[in-house]
Design an enzyme around this catalytic site. Structure first.
Site, PDB file in Angstrom:
ATOM      1  N   ARG A  96       1.244  -1.308  -0.109  1.00 19.17           N
ATOM      2  CA  ARG A  96      -0.278  -0.316   0.053  1.00 19.17           C
ATOM      3  C   ARG A  96       1.279   1.161  -0.150  1.00 19.17           C
ATOM      4  O   ARG A  96       1.018   2.260  -0.778  1.00 19.17           O
ATOM      5  CB  ARG A  96      -0.767  -0.611   1.526  1.00 19.17           C
ATOM      6  CG  ARG A  96      -1.963   0.632   1.290  1.00 19.17           C
ATOM      7  CD  ARG A  96      -1.879   2.527   1.007  1.00 19.17           C
ATOM      8  NE  ARG A  96      -1.586   2.471   2.373  1.00 19.17           N
ATOM      9  CZ  ARG A  96      -0.953   3.870   3.094  1.00 19.17           C
ATOM     10  NH1 ARG A  96      -0.917   4.479   2.172  1.00 19.17           N
ATOM     11  NH2 ARG A  96      -0.370   3.788   4.190  1.00 19.17           N
ATOM     12  N   GLU A  97       1.570   1.672   1.096  1.00 14.93           N
ATOM     13  CA  GLU A  97       2.322   2.812   1.042  1.00 14.93           C
ATOM     14  C   GLU A  97       3.509   2.541  -0.104  1.00 14.93           C
ATOM     15  O   GLU A  97       4.233   3.578  -0.422  1.00 14.93           O
ATOM     16  CB  GLU A  97       3.116   2.900   2.602  1.00 14.93           C
ATOM     17  CG  GLU A  97       3.726   4.396   2.654  1.00 14.93           C
ATOM     18  CD  GLU A  97       3.154   5.505   2.517  1.00 14.93           C
ATOM     19  OE1 GLU A  97       2.510   5.724   2.803  1.00 14.93           O
ATOM     20  OE2 GLU A  97       4.036   6.014   2.254  1.00 14.93           O
ATOM     21  N   HIS A 100      -6.931  -0.137   3.011  1.00 19.85           N
ATOM     22  CA  HIS A 100      -6.616   1.382   3.255  1.00 19.85           C
ATOM     23  C   HIS A 100      -7.643   2.315   2.333  1.00 19.85           C
ATOM     24  O   HIS A 100      -7.500   2.566   0.645  1.00 19.85           O
ATOM     25  CB  HIS A 100      -5.655   1.776   2.761  1.00 19.85           C
ATOM     26  CG  HIS A 100      -4.875   2.955   3.077  1.00 19.85           C
ATOM     27  ND1 HIS A 100      -4.421   3.451   4.820  1.00 19.85           N
ATOM     28  CD2 HIS A 100      -4.892   4.128   3.043  1.00 19.85           C
ATOM     29  CE1 HIS A 100      -3.900   4.885   4.962  1.00 19.85           C
ATOM     30  NE2 HIS A 100      -3.919   5.004   3.965  1.00 19.85           N
ATOM     31  N   ARG A 158     -10.603   0.033  11.228  1.00 21.50           N
ATOM     32  CA  ARG A 158      -9.797   0.972  11.737  1.00 21.50           C
ATOM     33  C   ARG A 158     -10.172   2.674  11.345  1.00 21.50           C
ATOM     34  O   ARG A 158     -10.433   2.851  10.143  1.00 21.50           O
ATOM     35  CB  ARG A 158      -8.437   0.689  11.587  1.00 21.50           C
ATOM     36  CG  ARG A 158      -7.542   1.894  11.569  1.00 21.50           C
ATOM     37  CD  ARG A 158      -6.106   1.955  11.433  1.00 21.50           C
ATOM     38  NE  ARG A 158      -6.040   2.763  10.621  1.00 21.50           N
ATOM     39  CZ  ARG A 158      -5.255   2.735   8.799  1.00 21.50           C
ATOM     40  NH1 ARG A 158      -3.836   1.876   9.606  1.00 21.50           N
ATOM     41  NH2 ARG A 158      -4.892   3.575   8.472  1.00 21.50           N
ATOM     42  N   THR A 194       2.312  11.872   9.040  1.00 22.19           N
ATOM     43  CA  THR A 194       1.420  11.908   7.359  1.00 22.19           C
ATOM     44  C   THR A 194       3.228  12.659   6.944  1.00 22.19           C
ATOM     45  O   THR A 194       3.452  12.142   5.157  1.00 22.19           O
ATOM     46  CB  THR A 194       1.059  12.334   7.263  1.00 22.19           C
ATOM     47  OG1 THR A 194      -0.194  11.961   7.393  1.00 22.19           O
ATOM     48  CG2 THR A 194       0.616  12.510   5.861  1.00 22.19           C
ATOM     49  N   HIS A 242       2.005   4.756  11.922  1.00 21.27           N
ATOM     50  CA  HIS A 242       2.345   5.103  11.025  1.00 21.27           C
ATOM     51  C   HIS A 242       3.360   6.139  10.439  1.00 21.27           C
ATOM     52  O   HIS A 242       2.158   7.919  10.525  1.00 21.27           O
ATOM     53  CB  HIS A 242       1.105   5.362   9.539  1.00 21.27           C
ATOM     54  CG  HIS A 242       1.709   5.193   8.514  1.00 21.27           C
ATOM     55  ND1 HIS A 242       1.527   4.654   7.228  1.00 21.27           N
ATOM     56  CD2 HIS A 242       1.764   6.922   7.296  1.00 21.27           C
ATOM     57  CE1 HIS A 242       2.369   4.751   6.100  1.00 21.27           C
ATOM     58  NE2 HIS A 242       1.620   5.815   6.567  1.00 21.27           N
ATOM     59  N   HIS A 296       6.391   9.204   9.110  1.00 23.58           N
ATOM     60  CA  HIS A 296       6.963   8.937   7.236  1.00 23.58           C
ATOM     61  C   HIS A 296       8.658   9.565   8.270  1.00 23.58           C
ATOM     62  O   HIS A 296       8.673   9.668   9.667  1.00 23.58           O
ATOM     63  CB  HIS A 296       6.287   9.980   6.958  1.00 23.58           C
ATOM     64  CG  HIS A 296       6.062   8.844   5.965  1.00 23.58           C
ATOM     65  ND1 HIS A 296       5.985   9.475   5.259  1.00 23.58           N
ATOM     66  CD2 HIS A 296       4.567   9.051   5.804  1.00 23.58           C
ATOM     67  CE1 HIS A 296       4.885   8.737   4.338  1.00 23.58           C
ATOM     68  NE2 HIS A 296       3.556   8.992   5.382  1.00 23.58           N
ATOM     69  N   HIS A 313      38.492  -1.518  18.529  1.00 22.29           N
ATOM     70  CA  HIS A 313      37.540  -2.268  17.796  1.00 22.29           C
ATOM     71  C   HIS A 313      37.850  -3.835  17.291  1.00 22.29           C
ATOM     72  O   HIS A 313      36.886  -4.510  18.242  1.00 22.29           O
ATOM     73  CB  HIS A 313      36.586  -1.606  16.840  1.00 22.29           C
ATOM     74  CG  HIS A 313      36.037  -0.034  17.215  1.00 22.29           C
ATOM     75  ND1 HIS A 313      35.036   0.495  16.890  1.00 22.29           N
ATOM     76  CD2 HIS A 313      36.375   0.626  18.660  1.00 22.29           C
ATOM     77  CE1 HIS A 313      34.362   1.321  17.846  1.00 22.29           C
ATOM     78  NE2 HIS A 313      35.664   1.187  18.215  1.00 22.29           N
TER      79      HIS A 313
END
Lengths: 488, 488
Positions: free
Chosen positions: B54-55, B114, B174, B208, B235, B237, B332
């Site tokens: 979807r996204e 969605h 939802r 968003t 959600h 971003h 290291h």
């Protein structure tokens, strides 16, 4: 909520693309979750210690020769970072020489180097011309056992000796623990308060293994803030994706200096990246960040370093990644075209970059196509544009459309509108017979979607209302035109 | 401090590479900044809503055909995500068909889609066979004006109508606000409590535009947690680099579901990436995450999606990026070889991956060279190895050494040790006359560094102490061997 987001709606008559032309003070309205300006917060009062030439040298593919180090140092200086940190001159003769060379460049930035907590290292370093020394030692049980094998008493005694020596040379002095978040808290605060009392300029904490989470960082820095009066520097690794967030929370809690590297390069997957950190702080206080750093130089620095270490700038890199400002979905495109601040919190123009709206997709709304039609200079009504959009969506369902395909379809559609010939020009010249059949089917399906058309009508009315107030759908926004974006 | 870091030192007799063989409960010692297990925290009780389909479709270069969507859905299901979210079936006929196809795959994951908050979209969606609908509408002033132009009253009335309809179909429901962090708080809480009362399964908040910071997220979710009894989905971003951190803080505050996408792909620079999110949660509770997801499948999923959208996996990508587990600097390398947990908080073997120590550098310590010598099966004393290391460092100062060059030097050095011939074999066959001169100079310089030698001696003693207790410098660690890493 977001401090730099304009709580009010920008005036409808503001025709600028970049609706940030004015900076209205934040109107709280009923947004209690906006940062309330904690008096300790240094979100608008911090310095960057740029460590590409120290932490960055520990990146797997970094092999900077002297010329490259000088180029990078000059580029960072041009960007405006307050400090540049270099690899320990004690690690090799070449490192020592390079340190001297960079100290003699006459840069605005102060030059620091990073040494182990040992007099031998310190003696070498102070002779190179650096402005300050960062002294570091591991204070977690793991490092005490496996890295240097020393006790806290030894650490303290050595630290005091080295600090005293460095200060006697008139240099800035920082004392840092390594792996701070797995160190015993009381031991840590103990050593910090001791070194603060003898006058170190700065103490540092480091999330050396990248395990710290933001609220934990806030709490530790807040506590430390109450123990020492000097500056607090923070160094965050990014193994669990929190290096930028941790830096932000550290500043909220009263830290003063943040270590960064270009593209975050360093050990493992690196540290707080310069670009991402600047993006975060810019959103918190745009005026402050713009006043300190020349943001238009970011892309060039990243390209320089990326080429030097033979990596590609990640597709999703903050600000400069190819998709940082791309918008695709129909709803988003409409809002973006109407007002960029709707879906963007960062203005690409601040960095000398442009945005573009990606409109070749089955998710495209007619608004983005209209924008392209206008840019092509074609005279079409909204209704014709929507009809064209249906065809583009149908085509996009059949094959991957490149930008030039979409232009071809629009042009062919336009020609067909005014053509006096009987045959319609095919929308794409190279369609196979099978594709033509499938296209016709899809076009029919999409044309018969009354619900979508109804929604579009509602949306139209709203857009017309906005247009009547002077906010035009395509005003000033750059739409992708092949390789380059051009201003309308 | 870090909950999953073993507060105690691992037993010296543990010869395993992966010192995580045992999971000792966290010993607080004096580390009050460890998360104290807030009763609201869902850091060990969350679900992933995977939104690549979807996204991810809103990513600039994503053009998934049906086959690819099915492949991705199956791969995500194999990984173990609890939910897969799909593009709205109302956005195009193809999306609707693909939704039906995926619903019929018989996956373990629940399938969600969605939709806009509109009956037309809902009617289409409920017929596809999805398990649930995510209904979203913009609630910030900007979105209310520029995206849909509706008032809060309209939003409320429409929401109730759509929710009622969805629930009447027996589906999970939802309700989400878009751009939550720029929305009026009271309006937001008002609509959420209304929809919660009519029985939505979940409410969602969305950053968003990517402006939210971690403590702000924590506060909002915490507040919302006190207003609704249902699940809370988030959600985030990533424009300001906080998507993973925000997800973490949201869970700390009582959220229950996090949206992700593979490699974070989505609008602009995307959202919380699946791999990075898993890395973060793994460090918080390794056993929990390993029990839910098949981590060994992560790399394959990322490669699949990266190929599909024609991007390179970023060099610094969490877990799977090429440098995620590389260690370079001398200090290291020594610690890593002695005990991997010293400088790593994530065990690459959990993901079916190996670590490697990068040892071709002027920053290299002799320990890493010793490891390579052992791997090559050559019999050399520590003192000979250090002498060889000096030569490698000198060579590295002159030219970029590839892995095979280092091996060549080691082998040539070794041969010269036992050679009965008068001429020494050159360490590298292709050195120019100028390089030979410079090499001789550097070798002389490095050999005359008594301080470094002294430091090495101190470090040696400690290492010998460790060795006597059964912790061998090279035990079980994979060292880079050309293209592949092999177990010693």
């Amino acid at each position: 909520m977001c401090p730099s987001c304009n709580g009010e709606v920008p005036p409808a008559t503001d025709g600028k693309v970049n609706g940030h032309g004015h900076h209205t003070p934040h109107n709280p309205r009923r947004q209690p979750f906006a940062s309330v300006g904690d008096y300790l917060s240094n979100v608008s009062n911090f310095k960057i210690i740029e460590s590409t030439l120290r932490e960055g040298e520990q990146f797997a593919n970094a092999f900077f020769d002297t010329d490259m180090k000088v180029k990078i140092a000059k580029a960072l200086d041009g960007f405006g970072v307050e400090y540049i940190e270099l690899t320990s001159p004690a690690s090799s003769e070449q490192s020592r020489k390079d340190c001297e060379i960079i100290c003699n460049l006459g840069l605005k930035a102060k030059i620091l180097t990073h040494v182990r907590c040992h007099m031998d290292d310190a003696r070498i370093a102070v002779e190179t011309g650096v402005d300050g020394l960062d002294i570091v030692i591991g204070t977690s049980p793991q490092l005490m056992q496996h890295s240097h094998g020393k006790s806290m008493d030894y650490i303290r005694d050595t630290a005091l000796e080295v600090i005293d020596f460095v200060k006697s040379k008139g240099l800035e002095c920082r004392f840092s623990s390594e792996d701070s978040f797995r160190s015993d808290l009381v031991d840590l605060l103990n050593i910090y308060s001791i070194v603060a009392k003898v006058g170190v300029n700065r103490v540092g904490i480091a999330d050396t293994i990248g395990c710290a989470n933001p609220r934990q960082v806030y709490d530790l820095v807040r506590t430390l803030r109450g123990v020492v009066q000097c500056d607090i520097e923070c160094h965050f690794h990014n193994d669990t994706g929190c290096s930028i967030a941790n830096a932000y929370c550290a500043l909220e809690a009263g830290a003063t200096h943040i270590d960064t590297s270009v593209l975050g390069i360093g050990e493992r997957n690196g540290i707080t990246p310069l670009g991402g950190f600047v993006a975060r702080m810019l959103v918190a206080d745009r005026d402050y960040v713009r006043s300190k750093y020349d943001l238009t130089k970011l892309k060039a620095i990243e390209d320089l370093v990326a080429a030097a270490v033979e990596i590609n700038v990640p597709f999703n890199n903050y600000i400069t990644g190819f998709c940082a400002f791309t918008h695709k979905a129909g709803i988003h495109a409409k809002a973006i075209l109407a007002n960029p601040t709707t879906y963007e919190i960062i203005n690409p123009a601040d960095f000398g970059m442009t945005r573009y709206v990606h409109f070749t997709s089955r998710l495209t709304g007619w608004n983005a196509i209209k924008s392209r039609v206008n840019q092509l200079g074609l005279d079409m009504t909204d209704s014709q544009i929507k009809s064209c959009t249906v065809r583009i969506k149908a085509m996009a369902d059949i094959r991957h459309l490149a930008i030039e395909d979409t232009d071809a379809i629009i042009n062919a559609f336009y020609e067909n509108l005014y053509s006096e010939q009987n045959d319609e020009k095919p929308l794409l010249e190279d369609m196979t017979a099978d594709e033509k059949i499938r296209f016709a089917q899809k076009e029919a399906e999409l044309s018969q979607e009354p619900e979508s058309q109804h929604l579009d009508q509602i949306v139209d009315q709203q857009t017309n209302v906005l247009a009547n107030h002077g906010v035009n759908g395509h005003e000033g926004v750059n739409v992708l035109n092949g390789e380059t974006a051009t201003e309308t």
